[in-house]
Scaffold this active site. Structure first.
Site, PDB file in Angstrom:
ATOM      1  N   ARG A  47      -2.399   2.985   2.468  1.00 42.42           N
ATOM      2  CA  ARG A  47      -2.883   1.991   3.424  1.00 42.42           C
ATOM      3  C   ARG A  47      -2.362   0.492   3.178  1.00 42.42           C
ATOM      4  NH1 ARG A  47      -3.826  -1.234   0.061  1.00 42.42           N
ATOM      5  NH2 ARG A  47      -4.436  -2.807   1.444  1.00 42.42           N
ATOM      6  N   GLY A  48      -2.498  -0.233   3.959  1.00 43.13           N
ATOM      7  CA  GLY A  48      -1.558  -1.412   4.066  1.00 43.13           C
ATOM      8  C   GLY A  48      -0.627  -1.334   4.903  1.00 43.13           C
ATOM      9  N   ARG A  89      -3.558   5.174  12.554  1.00 45.46           N
ATOM     10  CA  ARG A  89      -4.157   3.983  12.939  1.00 45.46           C
ATOM     11  C   ARG A  89      -3.592   2.738  13.887  1.00 45.46           C
ATOM     12  NH1 ARG A  89      -5.327   1.478   6.781  1.00 45.46           N
ATOM     13  NH2 ARG A  89      -6.978   0.777   8.011  1.00 45.46           N
ATOM     14  N   GLN A 194     -11.028  -3.010  -1.154  1.00 39.53           N
ATOM     15  CA  GLN A 194      -9.699  -3.086  -1.359  1.00 39.53           C
ATOM     16  C   GLN A 194      -9.446  -4.275  -2.564  1.00 39.53           C
ATOM     17  OE1 GLN A 194     -10.712  -2.814   1.711  1.00 39.53           O
ATOM     18  NE2 GLN A 194      -9.177  -1.685   3.159  1.00 39.53           N
ATOM     19  N   ASP A 235      -1.697  -7.390   9.261  1.00 41.36           N
ATOM     20  CA  ASP A 235      -1.110  -6.181  10.070  1.00 41.36           C
ATOM     21  C   ASP A 235      -0.582  -6.315  11.197  1.00 41.36           C
ATOM     22  OD1 ASP A 235      -3.817  -5.759   8.278  1.00 41.36           O
ATOM     23  OD2 ASP A 235      -2.773  -3.808   8.443  1.00 41.36           O
TER      24      ASP A 235
END
Ligand code: MRU
Length: 351
Positions: A47-48, A89, A194, A235
């Protein structure tokens, strides 16, 4: 250097440090196919924003090497592989940027073996460039952090969220390399923690002086003058400077503005989506409601309670002091300052 996304050439597989298990367990997820890569992205084992772009690029390599695709016409199979990875995503634009870049690199290919070789070279380049961009962001960002200051960060924009080094956490890594003395507050970042699980872990590994707080403690700390700067990742950043980042970023920006504390966003140019201008144009991912009803597998709310679980929020440019990019520091955030730094044609298409 900590690397969360590694392509193992001998085994022709993608190796991901499972970010759902850290810090309790250090386990590697092995992906042999594009389907396994897509699942790892959806499940947030990787993720990220930059890290999922790199993982998707290698997922394309795996798809092209996957014998199950070899009976199909090349172009149809390649499009299917890209569509699958793009469906994982919706918010982080780096995912679509990486897939578009792979499509461009492979535009002249018509057979699987040649395409897989070209794809691996391109995926390696995307990964190497991301690390370089993070180092550059770190150097620019560290120039803003003064000796003795305490900064706050949210979510994880570290080595785990990128190909290595990190964006927001890259600022701390670079400041430390420059010999600066500073402290960091780390927001735990509900619902998936996170900050508590990943940023705190990176800070401990790096021996950076960090203190973990619950999200709802940030306001009091900022008001009491205990925070001299806030830095977060991103993001997706629009051409006019609206920033989508982990849910809880927007209230931090409001708190920072109200209390006169600088609020910085750190991101590589692959995070800019120059095809859109405003925050409303960004698709915000909504995730499983049980992420809010449970913490670490432990139920904390009635199963019947209604839940709202957007993974990201959008911060408008007027709340952002500066955006720290690999090309320099963008300040102030006006509609024409971003194209000057990033170039208007960075993306052909957002998602
Ligand atoms: O849902 P996540 O954990 O993928 O969200 C990550 C973030 O919001 C990060 O701040 C962002 O991707 C920047 S990472 C360098």
């Amino acid at each position: 250097m900590l690397e969360a996304v590694v392509y193992n050439r001998e085994e022709s597989r993608l190796e991901l440090l499972d970010q759902t298990l850290l810090p309790v367990e250090t386990r590697t997820v092995f992906c042999k196919t594009e389907q396994e890569t897509a699942k790892a992205i959806v499940d947030m084992q990787v993720r990220g924003a930059p890290a999922i772009g790199v993982a998707a690029a290698y997922g394309i390599v795996l798809g092209l090497n996957n014998p199950q695709n070899h009976g199909k016409p090349f172009k149809a199979a390649f499009a299917e592989i890209c569509d699958l990875l793009a469906s994982t995503r919706p918010t982080a634009v780096n995912l679509f940027w990486a897939i578009d870049r792979m499509k461009k690199a492979l535009s002249g290919c018509s057979d699987f073996a040649a395409a897989a070789a070209t794809a691996l070279t391109e995926a390696d380049a995307i990964k190497a460039e991301d690390i370089e961009m993070c180092r550059s962001i770190g150097r620019f960002g560290a120039s803003l952090l003064k000796n003795g200051e305490t900064w706050l960060t949210h979510c994880n924009a570290g080595a785990l969220a990128t190909a290595g080094y990190g964006t927001a956490l890259g600022v701390f890594r670079a400041a430390r390399e420059q010999g600066k003395k500073f402290k960091v507050f780390v927001d735990e970042t509900r619902p998936l923690l996170q900050g508590a699980r990943l940023t705190a872990w990176e800070m401990v590994q790096e021996k950076i002086d960090a203190t973990l707080i619950c999200d709802n403690m940030a306001g009091g700390l900022i008001r009491d003058g205990k925070v001299q700067g806030v830095v977060v990742g991103a993001d997706r950043i629009t051409a006019h400077g609206f920033v989508a980042n982990k849910i809880g970023t927007y209230p931090l920006a409001v708190l920072a503005k109200y209390n006169g504390v600088p609020f910085y966003v750190a991101a590589p140019d692959s995070t800019f989506d120059m095809t859109i201008k405003y925050g409303e144009e960004i698709k915000i991912e909504e995730r499983d409601h049980d992420e809010v009803r449970y913490i670490g597998g432990q139920q904390v709310a009635p199963k019947e309670i209604k839940v709202y679980n957007p993974a990201f929020d959008v911060t408008p440019p007027e709340l952002i002091t500066a955006i720290i990019t690999n090309k320099g520091i963008i300040r102030p955030i006006y509609r024409d300052t971003i194209p000057q730094f990033i170039g208007a044609d960075t993306k052909e298409a957002g998602a």
